[in-house]
Design a protein around this motif. Structure first.
Motif, PDB file in Angstrom:
ATOM      1  N   LYS A 100      -1.255  -6.067  -4.939  1.00  0.00           N
ATOM      2  CA  LYS A 100      -0.150  -6.998  -4.774  1.00  0.00           C
ATOM      3  C   LYS A 100       1.132  -6.510  -5.444  1.00  0.00           C
ATOM      4  CE  LYS A 100      -2.835 -11.197  -4.020  1.00  0.00           C
ATOM      5  NZ  LYS A 100      -3.065 -12.616  -4.412  1.00  0.00           N
ATOM      6  N   SER A 101       1.007  -5.573  -6.357  1.00  0.00           N
ATOM      7  CA  SER A 101       2.203  -5.034  -7.009  1.00  0.00           C
ATOM      8  C   SER A 101       2.882  -4.019  -6.095  1.00  0.00           C
ATOM      9  CB  SER A 101       1.827  -4.354  -8.322  1.00  0.00           C
ATOM     10  OG  SER A 101       2.958  -3.713  -8.887  1.00  0.00           O
ATOM     11  N   ARG A 102       4.211  -4.072  -6.052  1.00  0.00           N
ATOM     12  CA  ARG A 102       4.961  -3.092  -5.260  1.00  0.00           C
ATOM     13  C   ARG A 102       5.267  -1.844  -6.068  1.00  0.00           C
ATOM     14  NH1 ARG A 102      10.640  -3.827  -6.097  1.00  0.00           N
ATOM     15  NH2 ARG A 102      11.019  -5.474  -7.614  1.00  0.00           N
ATOM     16  N   LYS A 103       4.822  -1.810  -7.341  1.00  0.00           N
ATOM     17  CA  LYS A 103       5.002  -0.652  -8.212  1.00  0.00           C
ATOM     18  C   LYS A 103       3.670   0.096  -8.296  1.00  0.00           C
ATOM     19  CE  LYS A 103       8.537  -2.987 -10.984  1.00  0.00           C
ATOM     20  NZ  LYS A 103       8.959  -3.406 -12.345  1.00  0.00           N
ATOM     21  N   LYS A 104       3.696   1.382  -7.957  1.00  0.00           N
ATOM     22  CA  LYS A 104       2.470   2.177  -7.934  1.00  0.00           C
ATOM     23  C   LYS A 104       2.526   3.284  -8.983  1.00  0.00           C
ATOM     24  CE  LYS A 104       1.172  -0.328  -4.463  1.00  0.00           C
ATOM     25  NZ  LYS A 104       0.139  -1.374  -4.662  1.00  0.00           N
ATOM     26  N   HIS A 105       1.338   3.792  -9.330  1.00  0.00           N
ATOM     27  CA  HIS A 105       1.231   4.795 -10.395  1.00  0.00           C
ATOM     28  C   HIS A 105       0.154   5.798  -9.995  1.00  0.00           C
ATOM     29  CE1 HIS A 105       1.158   5.441 -15.059  1.00  0.00           C
ATOM     30  NE2 HIS A 105       1.257   6.584 -14.389  1.00  0.00           N
ATOM     31  N   PHE A 106       0.577   7.007  -9.633  1.00  0.00           N
ATOM     32  CA  PHE A 106      -0.368   8.065  -9.282  1.00  0.00           C
ATOM     33  C   PHE A 106      -0.468   9.048 -10.444  1.00  0.00           C
ATOM     34  CE2 PHE A 106       1.016   6.502  -5.137  1.00  0.00           C
ATOM     35  CZ  PHE A 106      -0.201   6.371  -4.474  1.00  0.00           C
ATOM     36  N   ARG A 107      -1.698   9.350 -10.866  1.00  0.00           N
ATOM     37  CA  ARG A 107      -1.945  10.210 -12.019  1.00  0.00           C
ATOM     38  C   ARG A 107      -2.737  11.456 -11.602  1.00  0.00           C
ATOM     39  NH1 ARG A 107      -2.950   4.889 -13.451  1.00  0.00           N
ATOM     40  NH2 ARG A 107      -1.803   4.068 -15.250  1.00  0.00           N
ATOM     41  N   GLY A 108      -2.759  12.429 -12.511  1.00  0.00           N
ATOM     42  CA  GLY A 108      -3.582  13.619 -12.309  1.00  0.00           C
ATOM     43  C   GLY A 108      -3.139  14.484 -11.150  1.00  0.00           C
ATOM     44  N   THR A 158       0.839  -1.194   0.000  1.00  0.00           N
ATOM     45  CA  THR A 158       0.000   0.000   0.000  1.00  0.00           C
ATOM     46  C   THR A 158       0.876   1.246   0.000  1.00  0.00           C
ATOM     47  OG1 THR A 158      -1.754  -1.124   1.220  1.00  0.00           O
ATOM     48  CG2 THR A 158      -1.825   1.275   1.175  1.00  0.00           C
ATOM     49  N   ALA A 159       0.608   2.160  -0.953  1.00  0.00           N
ATOM     50  CA  ALA A 159       1.316   3.434  -1.015  1.00  0.00           C
ATOM     51  C   ALA A 159       0.361   4.543  -0.603  1.00  0.00           C
ATOM     52  CB  ALA A 159       1.843   3.689  -2.416  1.00  0.00           C
ATOM     53  N   ILE A 160       0.857   5.470   0.196  1.00  0.00           N
ATOM     54  CA  ILE A 160       0.097   6.650   0.601  1.00  0.00           C
ATOM     55  C   ILE A 160       0.809   7.869   0.039  1.00  0.00           C
ATOM     56  CG2 ILE A 160      -0.822   7.983   2.526  1.00  0.00           C
ATOM     57  CD1 ILE A 160      -0.642   5.491   4.247  1.00  0.00           C
ATOM     58  N   ASP A 174      -3.053   3.757  -2.762  1.00  0.00           N
ATOM     59  CA  ASP A 174      -3.049   2.740  -3.820  1.00  0.00           C
ATOM     60  C   ASP A 174      -2.612   1.425  -3.188  1.00  0.00           C
ATOM     61  OD1 ASP A 174      -2.709   1.087  -5.997  1.00  0.00           O
ATOM     62  OD2 ASP A 174      -1.534   2.512  -7.170  1.00  0.00           O
ATOM     63  N   GLU A 175      -3.512   0.443  -3.185  1.00  0.00           N
ATOM     64  CA  GLU A 175      -3.187  -0.860  -2.591  1.00  0.00           C
ATOM     65  C   GLU A 175      -3.350  -1.962  -3.614  1.00  0.00           C
ATOM     66  OE1 GLU A 175      -4.011  -3.023   1.560  1.00  0.00           O
ATOM     67  OE2 GLU A 175      -5.831  -2.857   0.352  1.00  0.00           O
ATOM     68  N   TYR A 221       4.673   7.252   1.181  1.00  0.00           N
ATOM     69  CA  TYR A 221       4.906   6.280   2.249  1.00  0.00           C
ATOM     70  C   TYR A 221       4.384   4.926   1.768  1.00  0.00           C
ATOM     71  CZ  TYR A 221       5.051  10.516   5.193  1.00  0.00           C
ATOM     72  OH  TYR A 221       5.328  11.751   5.721  1.00  0.00           O
ATOM     73  N   PHE A 222       4.964   3.856   2.286  1.00  0.00           N
ATOM     74  CA  PHE A 222       4.462   2.513   2.021  1.00  0.00           C
ATOM     75  C   PHE A 222       4.224   1.787   3.342  1.00  0.00           C
ATOM     76  CE2 PHE A 222       5.895   2.924  -2.351  1.00  0.00           C
ATOM     77  CZ  PHE A 222       5.142   2.003  -3.064  1.00  0.00           C
TER      78      PHE A 222
END
Length: 225
Positions: free
Chosen positions: A184-192, A148-150, A181-182, A202-203
């Motif tokens: 199973k992938s440790r790669k996250k993508h925040f848009r906009g 989970t990324a915050i 963003d939660e 943070y993770f």
């Protein structure tokens, strides 16, 4: 999760099979270096225990009940020595059946019934994507199932945001905007995201045993057209 460990079938071996098994351990565990670079039981002591086993068994077989006690003591000492070696083989093998066999033991499947609580993660990288995008990546965490990324906009997270009693606590009166963003992938993508605004990432990770503590944050300036 299935893994492998040393079988303790030598505890139940027939009289003549146990010393053969122990002799095989003496020819594998002590010879295969690496992976067994530090031996937890001296080879000479194991060879002496095998010799004592043979001698006390022969005396018992020829002399009767009076020699049984000495034989049982010798047998117990030999098995205890094999148990010590077995623990080291398991430690070195880390579930690898081939390494267990190299140590002279039989590998058997075992299942971990309860996973360990995951450790606090570490952010591996934090980069800009296309316009108004941020791409955070968390390092692999053993035992983690979900990452989970915050994302906190413009300022670090309020210190009241925390993991407590296996729950993510977010105060209702939080003034900063956050995204989560939660998966199973440790790669996250925040848009906009907003142009020329600094974002703090943070993770935390979780599995059936619970939730880890929050990672140390990383920050990055977002840019866009």
């Amino acid at each position: 999760m299935a893994t492998s460990e040393c079988s303790i079938n030598y505890h139940r071996m027939k009289v003549h099979h146990l010393p053969i098994f122990a002799a095989n351990v003496s020819k594998t565990y002590y010879v295969n270096n690496p992976p067994f670079t530090t031996h937890v039981f001296p080879l000479g002591d194991l060879e002496n225990l095998i010799k004592d086993y043979h001698q006390t068994h022969a005396a018992f077989a020829n002399g009767g009940r009076l020699q049984k006690g000495d034989f049982l003591i010798a047998k117990g000492e030999l098995i205890a020595a094999l148990d010590i070696i077995k623990e080291d083989v398991n430690k070195v093998a880390k579930g690898n059946p081939d390494v267990i066999i190299d140590g002279g033991f039989k590998a058997v499947k075992t299942f971990r019934s309860k996973p360990l609580m995951p450790e606090a993660p570490v952010i591996e990288s934090l980069e800009r994507g296309m316009s108004h995008e941020i791409l955070p990546v968390c390092k692999i965490v053993p035992e983690a199932v979900y990452y989970t990324a915050i994302l906190s906009e413009g300022a670090p997270l309020d210190p009241r945001v925390m993991v407590k009693s296996n729950k993510l606590i977010i105060p209702k009166d939080l003034t900063t905007d956050i995204q989560i963003d939660e998966g199973k992938s440790r790669k996250k993508h925040f848009r906009g995201l907003k142009h020329l605004v600094t974002y703090y990432v943070y993770f935390f990770v979780r599995n059936s045993a619970g939730i880890s503590a929050l990672s140390e944050p990383r920050s990055i300036l977002c840019v866009g057209e």
